[in-house]
Design a protein around this motif. Structure first.
Motif, short mmCIF file in Angstrom:
data_model
loop_
_atom_site.label_atom_id
_atom_site.label_comp_id
_atom_site.label_asym_id
_atom_site.label_seq_id
_atom_site.Cartn_x
_atom_site.Cartn_y
_atom_site.Cartn_z
N LYS A 24 0.84 -1.19 0.00
CA LYS A 24 0.00 0.00 0.00
C LYS A 24 0.88 1.24 0.00
O LYS A 24 1.97 1.23 0.56
N THR A 25 0.37 2.31 -0.62
CA THR A 25 1.02 3.62 -0.54
C THR A 25 -0.04 4.68 -0.31
O THR A 25 -1.18 4.53 -0.74
N GLU A 26 0.34 5.73 0.37
CA GLU A 26 -0.49 6.91 0.54
C GLU A 26 0.43 8.11 0.42
O GLU A 26 1.61 8.04 0.76
N TYR A 27 -0.14 9.24 -0.04
CA TYR A 27 0.66 10.45 -0.22
C TYR A 27 -0.11 11.65 0.27
O TYR A 27 -1.29 11.81 -0.04
N ASP A 28 0.57 12.50 1.04
CA ASP A 28 0.00 13.76 1.48
C ASP A 28 0.74 14.88 0.75
O ASP A 28 1.88 15.19 1.10
N PRO A 29 0.12 15.47 -0.28
CA PRO A 29 0.82 16.50 -1.06
C PRO A 29 1.14 17.75 -0.25
O PRO A 29 2.13 18.43 -0.53
N ALA A 30 0.33 18.08 0.75
CA ALA A 30 0.60 19.27 1.56
C ALA A 30 1.91 19.14 2.34
O ALA A 30 2.70 20.08 2.39
N SER A 31 2.15 17.96 2.92
CA SER A 31 3.38 17.75 3.68
C SER A 31 4.48 17.07 2.87
O SER A 31 5.61 16.95 3.33
N ARG A 32 4.10 16.59 1.68
CA ARG A 32 5.02 15.86 0.79
C ARG A 32 5.58 14.61 1.46
O ARG A 32 6.74 14.26 1.30
N VAL A 33 4.72 13.91 2.20
CA VAL A 33 5.11 12.67 2.89
C VAL A 33 4.46 11.50 2.16
O VAL A 33 3.24 11.46 1.97
N LEU A 34 5.30 10.56 1.74
CA LEU A 34 4.86 9.33 1.10
C LEU A 34 4.92 8.21 2.13
O LEU A 34 5.96 7.97 2.73
N VAL A 42 4.85 -5.74 2.04
CA VAL A 42 4.11 -7.00 2.11
C VAL A 42 4.74 -7.96 3.12
O VAL A 42 4.06 -8.44 4.03
N ALA A 43 6.01 -8.25 2.98
CA ALA A 43 6.67 -9.30 3.77
C ALA A 43 6.64 -9.01 5.27
O ALA A 43 6.33 -9.89 6.07
N SER A 44 6.95 -7.80 5.65
CA SER A 44 7.07 -7.47 7.07
C SER A 44 5.84 -6.78 7.63
O SER A 44 5.65 -6.74 8.84
N GLY A 45 5.05 -6.18 6.75
CA GLY A 45 3.91 -5.39 7.20
C GLY A 45 4.32 -4.04 7.76
O GLY A 45 3.49 -3.28 8.24
N LYS A 46 5.62 -3.73 7.69
CA LYS A 46 6.11 -2.47 8.23
C LYS A 46 5.65 -1.29 7.38
O LYS A 46 5.45 -1.41 6.17
N HIS A 47 5.52 -0.15 8.04
CA HIS A 47 5.03 1.08 7.42
C HIS A 47 6.11 2.15 7.61
O HIS A 47 6.53 2.41 8.73
N TYR A 48 6.56 2.72 6.51
CA TYR A 48 7.57 3.78 6.54
C TYR A 48 6.98 5.04 5.93
O TYR A 48 6.17 4.98 5.02
N GLU A 49 7.44 6.20 6.43
CA GLU A 49 7.09 7.49 5.84
C GLU A 49 8.35 8.13 5.30
O GLU A 49 9.37 8.18 5.98
N PHE A 50 8.26 8.61 4.07
CA PHE A 50 9.37 9.27 3.38
C PHE A 50 9.03 10.74 3.24
O PHE A 50 7.98 11.09 2.71
N GLU A 51 9.92 11.60 3.70
CA GLU A 51 9.67 13.03 3.77
C GLU A 51 10.25 13.76 2.57
O GLU A 51 11.33 13.44 2.08
N GLY A 52 9.51 14.77 2.09
CA GLY A 52 10.01 15.64 1.02
C GLY A 52 9.93 15.04 -0.37
O GLY A 52 10.66 15.44 -1.27
N VAL A 53 9.03 14.09 -0.58
CA VAL A 53 8.91 13.42 -1.88
C VAL A 53 8.05 14.29 -2.81
O VAL A 53 6.90 14.61 -2.49
N PRO A 54 8.59 14.70 -3.96
CA PRO A 54 7.82 15.53 -4.89
C PRO A 54 6.65 14.76 -5.51
O PRO A 54 6.73 13.54 -5.69
#
Length: 104
Positions: free
Chosen positions: A8-18, A23-35
């Motif tokens: 899954k992916t989600e994107y917040d254009p206001a904060s530019r956080v992706l 799948v394998a781990s179920g872990k969720h990461y946020e990446f900052e400053g993504v255009p």
């Protein structure tokens, strides 16, 4: 095409956080400053795991989003010139190395 490594992916254009869930781990990461252009290309990519490894992983500051019940104060952005701590406590375990390696 659905990805075998990214669930899954989600994107917040206001904060530019992706936000990316693996799948394998179920872990969720946020990446900052993504255009927005990078996010659009990521979503359109045929091989999302490869695109992630080539264009997102190690290119943007990121953090592991703790699951429920985990210390919510653990909020450390790592990587890149803009890396900064958002918490006075030590760093979280936040490298999506195994998930990214599995996505190749």
């Amino acid at each position: 095409m659905p990805s075998t490594s990214i669930s899954k992916t989600e994107y917040d254009p206001a904060s530019r956080v992706l936000s990316v869930w693996f799948v394998a781990s179920g872990k969720h990461y946020e990446f900052e400053g993504v255009p927005p252009e990078t996010v659009a290309a990521f979503r359109d990519a045929f091989a999302k795991g490869r695109f992630f490894n080539d264009h997102i992983r190690n290119h943007f500051s990121y953090r592991l989003v703790p699951k429920s019940g985990v210390n919510q104060r653990c909020r450390q952005w790592v990587g890149g010139a803009e890396a900064r701590s958002r918490s006075p406590i030590g760093p979280c375990r936040n490298r999506p190395s195994q998930e990214a390696e599995d996505s190749r």
